[in-house]
Design an enzyme around this catalytic site. Sequence first.
Site, PDB file in Angstrom:
ATOM      1  N   GLU A 292       0.840  -1.200   0.000  1.00 16.63           N
ATOM      2  CA  GLU A 292       0.000   0.000   0.000  1.00 16.63           C
ATOM      3  C   GLU A 292       0.881   1.258   0.000  1.00 16.63           C
ATOM      4  OE1 GLU A 292      -2.401   0.280   3.562  1.00 16.63           O
ATOM      5  OE2 GLU A 292      -2.749   2.408   3.147  1.00 16.63           O
TER       6      GLU A 292
ATOM      7  N   ASP B 118       0.587   3.677  -3.132  1.00 19.56           N
ATOM      8  CA  ASP B 118       0.166   5.061  -2.887  1.00 19.56           C
ATOM      9  C   ASP B 118       1.103   6.019  -3.617  1.00 19.56           C
ATOM     10  OD1 ASP B 118      -1.136   7.218  -0.998  1.00 19.56           O
ATOM     11  OD2 ASP B 118       1.028   7.448  -0.735  1.00 19.56           O
TER      12      ASP B 118
ATOM     13  N   GLU C 286      -4.733   0.561  -3.335  1.00 18.99           N
ATOM     14  CA  GLU C 286      -3.359   1.065  -3.432  1.00 18.99           C
ATOM     15  C   GLU C 286      -2.354  -0.086  -3.441  1.00 18.99           C
ATOM     16  OE1 GLU C 286      -3.614   5.543  -1.552  1.00 18.99           O
ATOM     17  OE2 GLU C 286      -3.058   3.901  -0.212  1.00 18.99           O
TER      18      GLU C 286
END
Lengths: 242, 242
Positions: A60, A64, A135
């Site tokens: 993630e 991101d 993400e």
Amino acid sequence: MSLSKIYKLHLSPDRGFVKRMRNLLGFVPGNIALYKMAFRHKSMAVLLKNGSKSSNERLEFLGDAVLGSVIAEVLFKLYPYKNEGFLTELRSKIVRRANLNQLGRKLGFNELIDFDAKTVNVGSHQSSLLGDAFEALIGAIYLDKGYDFTKSYITERIIKPHIDIHTLELTEVNFKSKLIEWCQRQAKEIAFEPIANADGDSTKLFSVQVLVDGEAIASATDYSKKNAEKLASEKACEVLNV
Amino acid sequence: MSLSKIYKLHLSPDRGFVKRMRNLLGFVPGNIALYKMAFRHKSMAVLLKNGSKSSNERLEFLGDAVLGSVIAEVLFKLYPYKNEGFLTELRSKIVRRANLNQLGRKLGFNELIDFDAKTVNVGSHQSSLLGDAFEALIGAIYLDKGYDFTKSYITERIIKPHIDIHTLELTEVNFKSKLIEWCQRQAKEIAFEPIANADGDSTKLFSVQVLVDGEAIASATDYSKKNAEKLASEKACEVLNV
């Protein structure tokens, strides 16, 4: 179709998962373990030999960053005469947690995420499970296929069908109203309170906290009380996934 | 060497700039206009036909995102067993404005940036001119050469020679001490003040502002006064480029 793809889709023990991924992504994953990791919530973290725990949180973090970079380029090119303040604000509207959660829901992540239903309530507004997994999926695609592939996946399969950038551009989100309406729907009490300290000095700055059912959710400081409330509301919306 | 490179380096009106870029970057730029834009500070913005102004700010927006993504991957791979909290914190240590300014100084950006000396003091600690131009340069390289090229430029020519990640990892920056020392060196007065409001309610949250020579620089709110001071100090260090 290559032998490796035929094996993955029809013979491997993961063939169910691989088919779902192919339907979701439009391609057959290379490194399947990465995609499985992307859908592993921390409540189901695997303990590694070295004692650390493994879930989708690291993917993630990576996804991101890659997503932020791809969206930055898309906006940079879509709006050649807009300044960086405009671009920054529009990007943050696009990648708001609530939007990514909604996207995860539309993509059917509910059925893909591996989480512990005893400790996590996936339907709860407090949960950012779906957006986090989105993400993480971007992180997995990046590691598996590289930047340019990930960029076309995001533009062709995410932005074009699911994100209306021009509408977002024109939408001025009034976070305070949004938060108040949400509290009304959820029958929760909301209050904005100035944050006070022991000393009675008055200064130019205003600090405000948002309380929902008496619990402090977020706070902000600004030179105007109105702006402090607006900023605190925005933070609270983020925390509560409103 | 291609004819186009020979022309750029020896014949074009930009040959002085192109040679400097080759020395700085290790390669001859493709689209020279992008690199010139990266070193154009907003005080020297060019007015475009459509009325908008053009400086390095848009490239900085893009470069900041690309840099964040590259650093995310570097750390993801360098620390396979660390969690995302560790990775996030370490990345923010690396890309702190003060570090990027220092990097720009080492790379000789002082002599490259096109700015209005009447309105901008490049030596001032308040100025983030150098770090901003560094990010803009990353944006220019990305548009000119693509992601993979930019990634190897950052890892080979920036991180390896200039950034000691392991030392940064072990450095716990004490922003409050750092700020206090800086104020002592600059003979400025520093004060931490609780932010007070009209209402006398006492709550669980503490808000603190940092004043330097009586001017409010930053503020923060936290459940502990100590943490609020730490966070406010960190923000103040960022604002003042300490």
